[in-house]
Design a protein around this motif. Structure first.
Motif, PDB file in Angstrom:
ATOM      1  N   GLU A 189      66.865  30.766  47.440  1.00  0.00           N
ATOM      2  CA  GLU A 189      66.614  29.750  46.409  1.00  0.00           C
ATOM      3  C   GLU A 189      66.055  28.478  47.031  1.00  0.00           C
ATOM      4  O   GLU A 189      66.746  27.823  47.821  1.00  0.00           O
ATOM      5  CB  GLU A 189      67.900  29.428  45.637  1.00  0.00           C
ATOM      6  N   PRO A 190      64.825  28.116  46.696  1.00  0.00           N
ATOM      7  CA  PRO A 190      64.240  26.898  47.241  1.00  0.00           C
ATOM      8  C   PRO A 190      65.095  25.682  46.896  1.00  0.00           C
ATOM      9  O   PRO A 190      65.695  25.656  45.826  1.00  0.00           O
ATOM     10  CB  PRO A 190      62.882  26.821  46.550  1.00  0.00           C
ATOM     11  N   PRO A 191      65.200  24.685  47.770  1.00  0.00           N
ATOM     12  CA  PRO A 191      64.435  24.555  49.019  1.00  0.00           C
ATOM     13  C   PRO A 191      64.968  25.391  50.172  1.00  0.00           C
ATOM     14  O   PRO A 191      64.462  25.291  51.287  1.00  0.00           O
ATOM     15  CB  PRO A 191      64.572  23.068  49.330  1.00  0.00           C
ATOM     16  N   GLY A 192      65.980  26.208  49.922  1.00  0.00           N
ATOM     17  CA  GLY A 192      66.498  27.069  50.967  1.00  0.00           C
ATOM     18  C   GLY A 192      67.358  26.327  51.972  1.00  0.00           C
ATOM     19  O   GLY A 192      67.472  25.096  51.944  1.00  0.00           O
ATOM     20  N   GLY A 193      67.971  27.093  52.859  1.00  0.00           N
ATOM     21  CA  GLY A 193      68.841  26.485  53.851  1.00  0.00           C
ATOM     22  C   GLY A 193      68.166  26.168  55.161  1.00  0.00           C
ATOM     23  O   GLY A 193      68.573  25.249  55.884  1.00  0.00           O
ATOM     24  N   ALA A 194      67.109  26.890  55.498  1.00  0.00           N
ATOM     25  CA  ALA A 194      66.478  26.720  56.813  1.00  0.00           C
ATOM     26  C   ALA A 194      65.936  25.313  57.015  1.00  0.00           C
ATOM     27  O   ALA A 194      66.157  24.694  58.059  1.00  0.00           O
ATOM     28  CB  ALA A 194      65.360  27.747  56.980  1.00  0.00           C
ATOM     29  N   LYS A 195      65.244  24.795  56.035  1.00  0.00           N
ATOM     30  CA  LYS A 195      64.619  23.476  56.162  1.00  0.00           C
ATOM     31  C   LYS A 195      65.666  22.408  56.473  1.00  0.00           C
ATOM     32  O   LYS A 195      65.482  21.564  57.349  1.00  0.00           O
ATOM     33  CB  LYS A 195      63.865  23.127  54.877  1.00  0.00           C
ATOM     34  N   SER A 196      66.790  22.460  55.757  1.00  0.00           N
ATOM     35  CA  SER A 196      67.826  21.450  55.961  1.00  0.00           C
ATOM     36  C   SER A 196      68.525  21.612  57.308  1.00  0.00           C
ATOM     37  O   SER A 196      68.938  20.622  57.918  1.00  0.00           O
ATOM     38  CB  SER A 196      68.853  21.517  54.821  1.00  0.00           C
ATOM     39  N   ILE A 197      68.665  22.847  57.775  1.00  0.00           N
ATOM     40  CA  ILE A 197      69.278  23.060  59.092  1.00  0.00           C
ATOM     41  C   ILE A 197      68.367  22.512  60.183  1.00  0.00           C
ATOM     42  O   ILE A 197      68.823  21.859  61.131  1.00  0.00           O
ATOM     43  CB  ILE A 197      69.585  24.553  59.316  1.00  0.00           C
ATOM     44  N   VAL A 198      67.074  22.733  60.046  1.00  0.00           N
ATOM     45  CA  VAL A 198      66.120  22.164  61.008  1.00  0.00           C
ATOM     46  C   VAL A 198      66.195  20.639  60.974  1.00  0.00           C
ATOM     47  O   VAL A 198      66.239  19.976  62.023  1.00  0.00           O
ATOM     48  CB  VAL A 198      64.684  22.633  60.699  1.00  0.00           C
ATOM     49  N   GLU A 199      66.239  20.069  59.769  1.00  0.00           N
ATOM     50  CA  GLU A 199      66.266  18.609  59.623  1.00  0.00           C
ATOM     51  C   GLU A 199      67.570  17.996  60.105  1.00  0.00           C
ATOM     52  O   GLU A 199      67.627  16.794  60.376  1.00  0.00           O
ATOM     53  CB  GLU A 199      66.013  18.238  58.163  1.00  0.00           C
ATOM     54  N   SER A 200      68.621  18.789  60.226  1.00  0.00           N
ATOM     55  CA  SER A 200      69.909  18.275  60.705  1.00  0.00           C
ATOM     56  C   SER A 200      69.847  17.843  62.165  1.00  0.00           C
ATOM     57  O   SER A 200      70.690  17.086  62.638  1.00  0.00           O
ATOM     58  CB  SER A 200      71.002  19.340  60.537  1.00  0.00           C
ATOM     59  N   GLY A 201      68.851  18.366  62.892  1.00  0.00           N
ATOM     60  CA  GLY A 201      68.706  18.034  64.300  1.00  0.00           C
ATOM     61  C   GLY A 201      69.567  18.853  65.235  1.00  0.00           C
ATOM     62  O   GLY A 201      69.489  18.708  66.460  1.00  0.00           O
ATOM     63  N   LYS A 202      70.360  19.750  64.672  1.00  0.00           N
ATOM     64  CA  LYS A 202      71.290  20.530  65.491  1.00  0.00           C
ATOM     65  C   LYS A 202      70.605  21.650  66.267  1.00  0.00           C
ATOM     66  O   LYS A 202      71.248  22.320  67.086  1.00  0.00           O
ATOM     67  CB  LYS A 202      72.410  21.076  64.622  1.00  0.00           C
ATOM     68  N   LEU A 203      69.321  21.851  66.006  1.00  0.00           N
ATOM     69  CA  LEU A 203      68.571  22.868  66.742  1.00  0.00           C
ATOM     70  C   LEU A 203      67.479  22.246  67.613  1.00  0.00           C
ATOM     71  O   LEU A 203      66.614  22.953  68.120  1.00  0.00           O
ATOM     72  CB  LEU A 203      67.938  23.869  65.767  1.00  0.00           C
ATOM     73  N   ASP A 204      67.536  20.940  67.777  1.00  0.00           N
ATOM     74  CA  ASP A 204      66.489  20.258  68.543  1.00  0.00           C
ATOM     75  C   ASP A 204      66.439  20.700  70.002  1.00  0.00           C
ATOM     76  O   ASP A 204      65.415  20.527  70.671  1.00  0.00           O
ATOM     77  CB  ASP A 204      66.697  18.738  68.487  1.00  0.00           C
ATOM     78  N   ASP A 205      67.536  21.260  70.486  1.00  0.00           N
ATOM     79  CA  ASP A 205      67.571  21.675  71.893  1.00  0.00           C
ATOM     80  C   ASP A 205      67.127  23.118  72.102  1.00  0.00           C
ATOM     81  O   ASP A 205      67.113  23.601  73.246  1.00  0.00           O
ATOM     82  CB  ASP A 205      68.984  21.497  72.454  1.00  0.00           C
ATOM     83  N   LEU A 206      66.730  23.811  71.044  1.00  0.00           N
ATOM     84  CA  LEU A 206      66.309  25.202  71.202  1.00  0.00           C
ATOM     85  C   LEU A 206      64.961  25.295  71.913  1.00  0.00           C
ATOM     86  O   LEU A 206      64.031  24.550  71.605  1.00  0.00           O
ATOM     87  CB  LEU A 206      66.195  25.900  69.842  1.00  0.00           C
ATOM     88  N   ASP A 207      64.868  26.236  72.842  1.00  0.00           N
ATOM     89  CA  ASP A 207      63.586  26.541  73.475  1.00  0.00           C
ATOM     90  C   ASP A 207      62.826  27.584  72.675  1.00  0.00           C
ATOM     91  O   ASP A 207      61.595  27.533  72.582  1.00  0.00           O
ATOM     92  CB  ASP A 207      63.809  27.054  74.907  1.00  0.00           C
ATOM     93  N   VAL A 208      63.563  28.538  72.099  1.00  0.00           N
ATOM     94  CA  VAL A 208      62.952  29.597  71.287  1.00  0.00           C
ATOM     95  C   VAL A 208      63.941  30.007  70.201  1.00  0.00           C
ATOM     96  O   VAL A 208      65.142  29.715  70.287  1.00  0.00           O
ATOM     97  CB  VAL A 208      62.593  30.850  72.123  1.00  0.00           C
ATOM     98  N   ILE A 209      63.422  30.702  69.189  1.00  0.00           N
ATOM     99  CA  ILE A 209      64.285  31.227  68.139  1.00  0.00           C
ATOM    100  C   ILE A 209      63.748  32.586  67.707  1.00  0.00           C
ATOM    101  O   ILE A 209      62.534  32.813  67.677  1.00  0.00           O
ATOM    102  CB  ILE A 209      64.365  30.261  66.930  1.00  0.00           C
ATOM    103  N   PHE A 210      64.669  33.481  67.392  1.00  0.00           N
ATOM    104  CA  PHE A 210      64.297  34.818  66.929  1.00  0.00           C
ATOM    105  C   PHE A 210      65.095  35.167  65.675  1.00  0.00           C
ATOM    106  O   PHE A 210      66.225  34.716  65.488  1.00  0.00           O
ATOM    107  CB  PHE A 210      64.564  35.868  68.016  1.00  0.00           C
TER     108      PHE A 210
END
Length: 396
Positions: A141-162
């Protein structure tokens, strides 16, 4: 470590199936996955990991597994929401939540990743680096969860994602990949047209919103046929035209809703520009007032070519009795909010065949009769596990 991990996963295949069936039996809709999130969180309680809950705009969960020393940081994502569809599959673990069904395979995604994560936790002293397990809410369901998780900054340290998605495009044992743009982007729009009502006998005193709206419905199709590069893909769908009134009354307002799909960002820009210009033109041509809501739900999904090649080579190298075939899948027209991760973090989204045994024409994801071959769970776990182990060992 790889051999130990593969053996551990094989020994816990029944557990993956048990978890998947539990989730399938108790599905929850996007942004309402409270019990599902608790089930996932409880699984990690007492384990040597960091657990973050309510990440993003809902029930997102991030579980951080820290290895023995410094190294790369890798993310693995699985979604866990269901759809508002009544299940038509007669299985013992059929949905108990009326009108809600795991008909996209998110129960399978979550089940494989939970067990894989637990195995990696037990092996954390054997690798350098960090693994972030992303249990994502609300993909459907838009806007979905992915966008907000990215915007949370909690994945800023990731080098890659699968990420992985099960698809009934091949039997269990097949892993598919596609490089570059792989899923289409999607935009929702709603157009309100305000004219001036009147009687059918006196059209000259009115300003017919239905005529203006009907012109838009026809004209907007030319955006794709005459403005989009033919080598790109674009689709404009009018899903709703609300203009009901009396047969002899000229309607003063109507509302149109639609869906736009596009293969890449350049095509998205062209369609957006042309639709907005067309709305302005209709205002001038018919002397009506228009209000346009134009919301880009999910961007086109772009798989990093180098990392996708890395995935394909890794899985080809480690084929066994479980992973039997690694093939290139065609580009696909659906949309997926995993694209938001890939906008910020290099990575790859690959696919696991799940066609039920003996079925030649399977029901696709989102169908009320959608079902999977549960052998795909171990395939998914091994595929992701192989990618993680090789990446963390080679990219230091």
């Amino acid at each position: 470590m790889r051999k130990v991990l593969m053996r551990m996963l094989e020994e816990r295949e029944d557990e993956m199936i048990k978890i998947r069936r539990h989730l399938h039996e108790y599905p929850e809709l996007s942004f309402k996955e409270e019990k599902t999130a608790k089930f996932i969180t409880d699984f990690y309680q007492g384990k040597d990991v960091e657990i973050e809950t309510n990440v993003g705009n809902g029930y997102g969960i991030i579980v951080t597994i820290k290895g023995r020393g410094e190294g790369k940081t890798i993310g693995l994502r699985a979604d866990f929401d269901a759809l508002p569809i009544t299940e038509e599959v007669d299985v013992p673990y059929k949905s108990k939540n009326e009108g809600v069904m795991h008909t996209c395979g998110h129960d399978a995604h979550t089940a494989y990743l939970m067990v894989l994560a637990d195995c990696l936790i037990q092996l954390k002293d054997r690798f350098n680096g960090t693994i972030k397990i992303i249990h994502q809410h609300a993909k459907e369901e838009p806007p979905g969860g992915a966008k907000s998780i990215v915007e949370s900054g909690k994945l800023d340290d990731l080098d890659v994602i699968f990420g992985i998605h099960v698809l009934p495009m091949a039997p269990a044992g097949t892993v598919g990949y596609h490089s570059g743009y792989s899923f289409n982007g999607r935009t929702y729009f709603r157009l309100k047209v305000q004219g001036k009502g009147g009687h059918g006998s006196s059209p000259h005193t009115a300003n017919d919103a239905i005529v203006a709206g009907a012109y838009f419905v026809t004209a907007v199709q030319t955006v794709v046929s005459r403005r989009v590069n033919p080598v790109s893909a674009g689709v404009v769908t009018i899903g709703s035209f609300d203009g009901k009134g009396s047969f002899n009354v000229i309607k003063d307002n109507i509302e149109i809703e639609g869906d736009i799909r596009y293969s890449d960002k350049d095509t998205e820009k062209v369609i957006s520009r042309e639709v907005h210009q067309m709305v302005k033109g209709i205002e001038e041509l018919f002397q009506v007032k228009c209000e346009l809501d134009y919301v880009s739900d999910y961007p086109p999904l772009y798989n990093d070519p180098e990392l996708t090649k890395f995935v394909a080579e890794t899985l080809e190298q480690y084929k066994d009795h479980t992973i039997k075939e690694v093939i290139e899948f065609p580009r696909m027209s659906p949309s997926d909010d995993f694209a938001y991760y890939l906008e910020k973090i290099p990575g790859s989204y690959f696919f696991i065949g799940c066609t039920p045994k003996g079925v030649e024409q399977p029901y696709f994801n989102h169908h009320p009769k959608f079902e999977i071959d549960e052998d795909c769970l171990l395939v998914a776990a091994k595929a992701a596990g192989n990618v993680v182990v090789r990446y963390l060992s080679e990219y230091v």
